[in-house]
Design an enzyme around this catalytic site. Structure first.
Site, PDB file in Angstrom:
ATOM      1  N   ARG A 173       0.611  -1.289  -0.135  1.00  0.00           N
ATOM      2  CA  ARG A 173       0.238  -0.528  -0.357  1.00  0.00           C
ATOM      3  C   ARG A 173       1.015   1.135   0.277  1.00  0.00           C
ATOM      4  O   ARG A 173       1.067   2.439   0.670  1.00  0.00           O
ATOM      5  CB  ARG A 173      -0.960   0.088   1.255  1.00  0.00           C
ATOM      6  N   SER A 221     -10.837  -1.646   3.352  1.00  0.00           N
ATOM      7  CA  SER A 221     -11.098  -2.414   4.455  1.00  0.00           C
ATOM      8  C   SER A 221     -10.321  -0.155   5.035  1.00  0.00           C
ATOM      9  O   SER A 221      -9.402  -0.237   4.171  1.00  0.00           O
ATOM     10  CB  SER A 221      -9.328  -2.610   4.007  1.00  0.00           C
ATOM     11  N   GLU A 291      -5.921   3.206   6.429  1.00  0.00           N
ATOM     12  CA  GLU A 291      -5.516   3.372   4.801  1.00  0.00           C
ATOM     13  C   GLU A 291      -5.660   3.862   4.354  1.00  0.00           C
ATOM     14  O   GLU A 291      -5.821   4.757   3.503  1.00  0.00           O
ATOM     15  CB  GLU A 291      -6.233   1.705   4.391  1.00  0.00           C
TER      16      GLU A 291
HETATM   17  C1  FAD Z   1     -15.767  -2.047  -1.515  1.00  0.00           C
HETATM   18  C2  FAD Z   1     -14.405  -1.884  -1.884  1.00  0.00           C
HETATM   19  C3  FAD Z   1     -13.875  -2.891  -1.981  1.00  0.00           C
HETATM   20  C4  FAD Z   1     -12.096  -2.296  -1.677  1.00  0.00           C
HETATM   21  N1  FAD Z   1     -11.290  -3.418  -1.948  1.00  0.00           N
HETATM   22  C5  FAD Z   1     -10.369  -3.631  -1.971  1.00  0.00           C
HETATM   23  C6  FAD Z   1      -8.854  -4.391  -1.998  1.00  0.00           C
HETATM   24  O1  FAD Z   1      -9.184  -5.468  -2.127  1.00  0.00           O
HETATM   25  N2  FAD Z   1      -7.551  -3.923  -2.542  1.00  0.00           N
HETATM   26  C7  FAD Z   1      -6.879  -2.442  -2.454  1.00  0.00           C
HETATM   27  O2  FAD Z   1      -5.944  -2.396  -2.270  1.00  0.00           O
HETATM   28  N3  FAD Z   1      -7.699  -2.052  -2.009  1.00  0.00           N
HETATM   29  C8  FAD Z   1      -9.427  -1.885  -2.040  1.00  0.00           C
HETATM   30  N4  FAD Z   1     -10.276  -1.029  -2.374  1.00  0.00           N
HETATM   31  C9  FAD Z   1      -9.737   0.467  -1.304  1.00  0.00           C
HETATM   32  C10 FAD Z   1      -9.735   1.357  -2.927  1.00  0.00           C
HETATM   33  O3  FAD Z   1     -10.521   1.180  -3.989  1.00  0.00           O
HETATM   34  C11 FAD Z   1      -7.713   0.831  -3.671  1.00  0.00           C
HETATM   35  O4  FAD Z   1      -7.317   1.246  -2.884  1.00  0.00           O
HETATM   36  C12 FAD Z   1      -7.878   2.075  -4.823  1.00  0.00           C
HETATM   37  O5  FAD Z   1      -7.094   2.234  -5.211  1.00  0.00           O
HETATM   38  C13 FAD Z   1      -8.433   3.861  -4.846  1.00  0.00           C
HETATM   39  O6  FAD Z   1      -8.442   3.894  -6.230  1.00  0.00           O
HETATM   40  P1  FAD Z   1      -9.603   6.039  -6.486  1.00  0.00           P
HETATM   41  O7  FAD Z   1      -9.351   5.995  -7.622  1.00  0.00           O
HETATM   42  O8  FAD Z   1     -10.867   5.526  -5.948  1.00  0.00           O
HETATM   43  O9  FAD Z   1      -8.748   6.795  -5.707  1.00  0.00           O
HETATM   44  P2  FAD Z   1      -9.810   7.693  -4.488  1.00  0.00           P
HETATM   45  O10 FAD Z   1     -10.017   7.023  -3.779  1.00  0.00           O
HETATM   46  O11 FAD Z   1      -9.936   8.969  -4.957  1.00  0.00           O
HETATM   47  O12 FAD Z   1      -8.642   8.416  -4.159  1.00  0.00           O
HETATM   48  C14 FAD Z   1      -7.255   7.393  -2.922  1.00  0.00           C
HETATM   49  C15 FAD Z   1      -5.585   7.889  -2.947  1.00  0.00           C
HETATM   50  O13 FAD Z   1      -5.390   7.706  -4.133  1.00  0.00           O
HETATM   51  C16 FAD Z   1      -4.665   9.875  -4.762  1.00  0.00           C
HETATM   52  N5  FAD Z   1      -5.001   9.195  -5.997  1.00  0.00           N
HETATM   53  C17 FAD Z   1      -5.926   9.601  -6.726  1.00  0.00           C
HETATM   54  N6  FAD Z   1      -5.784   9.361  -7.871  1.00  0.00           N
HETATM   55  C18 FAD Z   1      -4.255   9.771  -7.855  1.00  0.00           C
HETATM   56  C19 FAD Z   1      -3.961  10.041  -9.711  1.00  0.00           C
HETATM   57  N7  FAD Z   1      -4.441  10.165 -10.432  1.00  0.00           N
HETATM   58  N8  FAD Z   1      -2.699  10.369  -9.566  1.00  0.00           N
HETATM   59  C20 FAD Z   1      -1.584  10.843  -8.145  1.00  0.00           C
HETATM   60  N9  FAD Z   1      -3.116  10.806  -6.758  1.00  0.00           N
HETATM   61  C21 FAD Z   1      -4.148  10.241  -6.754  1.00  0.00           C
HETATM   62  C22 FAD Z   1      -5.653  10.316  -4.046  1.00  0.00           C
HETATM   63  O14 FAD Z   1      -4.853  11.900  -3.997  1.00  0.00           O
HETATM   64  C23 FAD Z   1      -5.488   9.876  -2.280  1.00  0.00           C
HETATM   65  O15 FAD Z   1      -4.894  10.076  -1.779  1.00  0.00           O
HETATM   66  C24 FAD Z   1     -11.829  -1.644  -2.263  1.00  0.00           C
HETATM   67  C25 FAD Z   1     -12.531   0.008  -1.162  1.00  0.00           C
HETATM   68  C26 FAD Z   1     -14.244  -0.303  -1.580  1.00  0.00           C
HETATM   69  C27 FAD Z   1     -14.824   0.493  -1.598  1.00  0.00           C
END
Ligand code: FAD
Length: 297
Positions: A173, A221, A291
């Site tokens: 992570r 999580s 996280e």
């Molecule tokens: C139902 C559910 C299940 C999930 N299962 C998992 C799993 O199995 N494993 C796991 O690791 N995670 C899981 N997640 C968490 C999440 O989906 C991940 O952490 C995912 O990588 C976040 O991506 P996002 O685009 O939604 O980021 P956001 O939530 O929009 O942002 C998260 C972080 O990323 C940064 N960010 C976003 N886009 C960019 C960019 N283009 N450049 C630089 N920084 C950026 C943001 O500034 C922020 O700090 C889950 C979430 C949900 C709701």
């Protein structure tokens, strides 16, 4: 001197919204207004916008699919940039080229249709490529960095660089990227068969449906693993499964999922996070690390 609003209107009016409610841009369905919200529709516009904000020394925060965010109900002063509309995806041989806003499940099904294997394990993660790489998201023994070939990164000082996978350190992570924006990425897939890939993706989906509470808004999580141990197991052993505060509850299915079951507030989730930290520390001497990323006042 021209006001910020006037400067924005001149250059970015079509992609700008003042007082934009962020709730709709998060999987948690929690969050107040962003004072300034931008949603560029292509990479060039994203880069131009960031250069513009940097030239005025304005602070901004980039969001992807908002699936790992806990946003304050009291709103966010920082400028918010959403990558949701950066949706290009293209295949060249075994490589898939994507914009930073493309969702991971979309890449997984695109790869599957093209007989390309590599995203099966992470196909159920609802984030974008940018958020996924920033978090080095992973599931079922694989992570997004496994098949990453290169990425275009605009750092906080305004340098736009193309980095190869090995230029970046990836760990659980975390990455060594530092502050900046992932504009686009290239993934290097293995050849596979659509049927086999499909089978694996279905198995993984069934695993999620059985083990994760996907019927209520969440951020996945809340806490990272602690020294390789599941944070959910500690929270469960601390007796907190099913604990409710306002419209939020610690899931009975998976104790590391804190659900928004009835229009809960930021403070409800914040309370449960503090409670879990306190109880787990008191009972096991373990410090839980979040996280989920918090933003706002
Ligand atoms: C139902 C559910 C299940 C999930 N299962 C998992 C799993 O199995 N494993 C796991 O690791 N995670 C899981 N997640 C968490 C999440 O989906 C991940 O952490 C995912 O990588 C976040 O991506 P996002 O685009 O939604 O980021 P956001 O939530 O929009 O942002 C998260 C972080 O990323 C940064 N960010 C976003 N886009 C960019 C960019 N283009 N450049 C630089 N920084 C950026 C943001 O500034 C922020 O700090 C889950 C979430 C949900 C709701």
């Amino acid at each position: 001197m021209k006001s910020l609003e006037l400067l924005i209107k001149e250059k970015f009016n079509k992609i700008y919204s003042p007082s934009f409610c962020l709730k709709s841009r998060t999987s948690y369905k929690i969050g107040g207004d962003a004072k300034h919200f931008f949603e560029p529709v292509n990479r060039d516009q994203l880069v131009e916008l960031i250069y513009f904000l940097q030239s005025l020394s304005l602070e901004y925060f980039v969001i992807g699919n908002g699936t790992n965010l806990l946003i304050s109900d009291r709103g966010v002063d920082k400028i918010i940039i959403s990558t949701k509309k950066l949706n290009c995806i293209e295949k060249k041989g075994n490589f898939i080229y994507v914009d930073g806003g493309v969702s991971i499940p979309k890449i997984a099904s695109f790869a599957k249709r093209n007989n390309l294997s590599g995203f099966e394990g992470i196909s159920g993660i609802p984030g974008s490529v940018g958020g996924g790489i920033f978090m080095n998201c992973g599931a079922l023994g694989s992570s997004i960095s496994d098949h990453l070939y290169s990425l275009d990164f605009l750092d906080s000082k305004g340098s736009l660089v193309s980095l190869k996978r090995n230029d970046v350190n990836f760990s659980y992570r975390e990455t060594s990227l530092g502050e900046g924006t992932i504009i686009s990425a290239v993934f290097d897939f293995d050849e596979g068969s659509e049927e086999e890939i499909s089978k694996l993706m279905d198995q993984n989906r069934d695993w999620r449906l059985k083990n994760q509470p996907l019927n209520a808004p969440s951020c996945g999580s809340v806490f990272k693993k602690c020294k390789g141990e599941s944070a959910g197991a500690y929270i469960d052993k601390a007796g907190l499964k099913g604990y409710r505060k306002g419209g939020a509850i610690i899931s009975n299915i998976h104790a590391n999922f804190f659900l928004n079951i009835d229009n809960c507030s930021f403070d409800d989730i914040d309370y449960l996070i503090s409670l879990a930290k306190e109880k787990v520390y008191d009972r096991f001497g373990v410090e839980l690390e979040e996280e989920v990323i918090r933003i706002g006042k």
